[in-house]
Design a protein around this motif. Sequence first.
Motif, PDB file in Angstrom:
ATOM      1  N   SER A   4       3.710 -20.734  28.658  1.00 38.85           N
ATOM      2  CA  SER A   4       3.574 -21.022  27.216  1.00 38.85           C
ATOM      3  C   SER A   4       2.159 -20.721  26.716  1.00 38.85           C
ATOM      4  CB  SER A   4       3.941 -22.471  26.904  1.00 38.85           C
ATOM      5  OG  SER A   4       5.256 -22.743  27.297  1.00 38.85           O
ATOM      6  N   LYS A   5       1.651 -19.555  27.053  1.00 39.35           N
ATOM      7  CA  LYS A   5       0.282 -19.167  26.714  1.00 39.35           C
ATOM      8  C   LYS A   5       0.146 -18.981  25.210  1.00 39.35           C
ATOM      9  CE  LYS A   5      -3.128 -16.361  28.996  1.00 39.35           C
ATOM     10  NZ  LYS A   5      -3.329 -15.194  29.867  1.00 39.35           N
ATOM     11  N   LYS A   6      -0.918 -19.587  24.650  1.00 39.03           N
ATOM     12  CA  LYS A   6      -1.207 -19.468  23.222  1.00 39.03           C
ATOM     13  C   LYS A   6      -2.694 -19.195  23.038  1.00 39.03           C
ATOM     14  CE  LYS A   6       2.701 -22.151  21.805  1.00 39.03           C
ATOM     15  NZ  LYS A   6       3.239 -23.364  21.281  1.00 39.03           N
ATOM     16  N   PHE A   7      -3.011 -18.461  21.987  1.00 40.24           N
ATOM     17  CA  PHE A   7      -4.384 -18.088  21.693  1.00 40.24           C
ATOM     18  C   PHE A   7      -4.805 -18.734  20.383  1.00 40.24           C
ATOM     19  CE2 PHE A   7      -2.382 -14.824  24.208  1.00 40.24           C
ATOM     20  CZ  PHE A   7      -3.331 -14.543  25.180  1.00 40.24           C
ATOM     21  N   ILE A   8      -5.913 -19.469  20.393  1.00 39.46           N
ATOM     22  CA  ILE A   8      -6.468 -20.042  19.167  1.00 39.46           C
ATOM     23  C   ILE A   8      -7.542 -19.063  18.721  1.00 39.46           C
ATOM     24  CG2 ILE A   8      -7.789 -21.927  18.147  1.00 39.46           C
ATOM     25  CD1 ILE A   8      -5.378 -22.522  20.967  1.00 39.46           C
ATOM     26  N   THR A   9      -7.373 -18.504  17.519  1.00 38.45           N
ATOM     27  CA  THR A   9      -8.298 -17.485  17.025  1.00 38.45           C
ATOM     28  C   THR A   9      -8.860 -17.890  15.671  1.00 38.45           C
ATOM     29  OG1 THR A   9      -6.671 -16.169  15.787  1.00 38.45           O
ATOM     30  CG2 THR A   9      -6.890 -15.700  18.157  1.00 38.45           C
ATOM     31  N   ASP A  10      -9.984 -17.261  15.323  1.00 38.23           N
ATOM     32  CA  ASP A  10     -10.471 -17.428  13.959  1.00 38.23           C
ATOM     33  C   ASP A  10      -9.645 -16.510  13.056  1.00 38.23           C
ATOM     34  OD1 ASP A  10     -11.523 -14.840  14.280  1.00 38.23           O
ATOM     35  OD2 ASP A  10     -13.587 -15.544  14.535  1.00 38.23           O
ATOM     36  N   LEU A  11      -9.984 -16.455  11.788  1.00 35.23           N
ATOM     37  CA  LEU A  11      -9.191 -15.670  10.842  1.00 35.23           C
ATOM     38  C   LEU A  11      -9.336 -14.164  11.057  1.00 35.23           C
ATOM     39  CD1 LEU A  11      -9.652 -17.811   7.613  1.00 35.23           C
ATOM     40  CD2 LEU A  11      -7.791 -17.849   9.287  1.00 35.23           C
ATOM     41  N   ASN A  12     -10.359 -13.748  11.831  1.00 32.37           N
ATOM     42  CA  ASN A  12     -10.566 -12.336  12.157  1.00 32.37           C
ATOM     43  C   ASN A  12      -9.964 -11.975  13.513  1.00 32.37           C
ATOM     44  OD1 ASN A  12     -12.020 -11.786   9.756  1.00 32.37           O
ATOM     45  ND2 ASN A  12     -13.841 -12.709  10.678  1.00 32.37           N
ATOM     46  N   ASP A  13      -9.118 -12.848  14.048  1.00 26.02           N
ATOM     47  CA  ASP A  13      -8.425 -12.648  15.327  1.00 26.02           C
ATOM     48  C   ASP A  13      -9.345 -12.660  16.549  1.00 26.02           C
ATOM     49  OD1 ASP A  13      -5.879 -12.602  14.188  1.00 26.02           O
ATOM     50  OD2 ASP A  13      -6.029 -10.460  13.754  1.00 26.02           O
ATOM     51  N   ASN A  14     -10.542 -13.246  16.429  1.00 27.76           N
ATOM     52  CA  ASN A  14     -11.415 -13.432  17.582  1.00 27.76           C
ATOM     53  C   ASN A  14     -10.942 -14.662  18.349  1.00 27.76           C
ATOM     54  OD1 ASN A  14     -13.286 -11.294  16.900  1.00 27.76           O
ATOM     55  ND2 ASN A  14     -13.979 -12.636  15.240  1.00 27.76           N
ATOM     56  N   VAL A  15     -10.653 -14.504  19.634  1.00 24.07           N
ATOM     57  CA  VAL A  15     -10.143 -15.608  20.451  1.00 24.07           C
ATOM     58  C   VAL A  15     -11.242 -16.640  20.667  1.00 24.07           C
ATOM     59  CG1 VAL A  15      -9.208 -16.247  22.703  1.00 24.07           C
ATOM     60  CG2 VAL A  15      -8.437 -14.148  21.594  1.00 24.07           C
TER      61      VAL A  15
END
Length: 171
Positions: free
Chosen positions: A38-49
Amino acid sequence: MQLSIKNKWISIGGSSVVQDVDGNDVLKVKGKVFSFTSKKFITDLNDNVKYIVRNKFWRLFAYKAFVLDPEENTVATIRRKVFSLHDRYFITSNLGEMEIIGNILQFNYKIILNGKEVGHVARKISLRDSFVLTIDDDVDATLIVALVIAIDNITDRKDQNAASSSYSSGN
């Protein structure tokens, strides 16, 4: 600081949006479509992880999830005992010792850091997962969002395991 975390209405991988009190997007949560953990990525609004969240692949006597930095180094480990009467999560992180203690019936959770309450998570009852996160301003909000996502992952896996064991036993 108050944030809301809401699952998107249509999402194959379990993506969410994080908004401030004015309804402005502040973070994105992108779920991986095919992931045993269940891998998830938390990113900023510019898609930087900023953080990566994933469940432990094998579970033996405890549900466990990890919060990783962009280089996949462990930042926090979240565990919940399999046999527990309370909804209690123990977290080892670079911030210190943390606990998130819940009341299963009311879907309210206290965030305790080094013995002090620094936040609160309220789970809203709706057709999609939705949380309201209130935290002290001096706490890393993005990390706390990642912890909430990790606990949601653990809860989803626990519910899936309960449903599959109920199904396999013929109930």
